[in-house]
Design an enzyme around this catalytic site. Structure first.
Site: not given
Length: 222
Positions: A45, A139
């Protein structure tokens, strides 16, 4: 809770390394990439957050906001950011969510509903499901969901490619074929009749099969 493409991305309020946010308000009219991490100070990560910082201008150019999430407190991720900059050569330039109560991870189906307690007491292996990428449209619908194993670093260039496809196909009645890259030919969507296609593409199209109608990328065609 299981989420899939087309679902509304759960809204939430959380602390981040850039302050407290309301997620849907933070997205606004933009696109967004939410990518999760099992814990701060984990090796794969660390490389991912550094790479994302280095290519953030590419996301900015496409109107896409980046946000990461870890179960560690936000202040812990701020400390992690120092390691990321020192080792990867790029300073983290986007917020990291501190999901200390696991609420966001649970809402997005990345941890079981019964997980509780001190997040810093959990190991990365216990949080192995927190290796997801969500692309979310203006959206607030999920447009892409990727899940990676602990040992495989994510390909964020591919995320950019998919975003290019999503933004193209959202504005034009086309689909993109395998291995598509911006500027390459596209496929007229199956929902478009031949009569409608002739109006949009008066020069016609290539038709290797009756159900494959290939035309130039409409954003680059002269």
């Amino acid at each position: 809770m299981s989420l899939t493409i087309g679902d509304t991305a759960p809204d939430f309020e959380a602390d981040t390394t850039d302050g407290r946010i309301q997620f849907h308000d933070w997205i606004g009219d933009s696109w967004a990439v939410l990518f999760s991490h099992p814990r701060a100070f984990t090796p794969v990560c660390t490389t991912e957050l550094g790479y994302m910082a280095s290519i953030k201008p590419e996301f900015d150019r496409r109107g896409v906001k980046i946000i990461a999430i870890s179960t560690d407190p936000a202040e812990g991720s701020a400390e992690w950011s120092k390691d990321i900059e020192a080792s990867q050569g790029a300073a983290v330039n986007y917020p990291i969510i501190g999901d200390t109560d696991h609420a966001v991870a649970k809402a997005y189906g990345m941890l079981p509903a019964d997980v509780e307690g001190d997040p810093t007491a959990r190991t990365p292996a216990q949080n192995a499901t927190l290796r997801n990428v969500f692309v979310i449209g203006p959206d607030k619908k999920i447009k892409l969901l990727l899940i990676y194993p602990m040992t495989t670093g994510r390909n964020f260039d591919e995320v950019l490619r998919v975003i290019d496809s999503l933004q193209l196909t959202a504005g034009h009645a086309v689909a993109t074929p395998a291995q598509w890259q911006p500027g390459s030919p596209v496929i007229i969507a199956g929902s478009v009749t031949n009569d409608a296609a002739k109006e949009k593409y008066p020069d016609g199209w290539e038709e290797p099969l009756p159900y494959i109608r290939v035309v130039p990328d409409p954003t680059t065609a002269a």
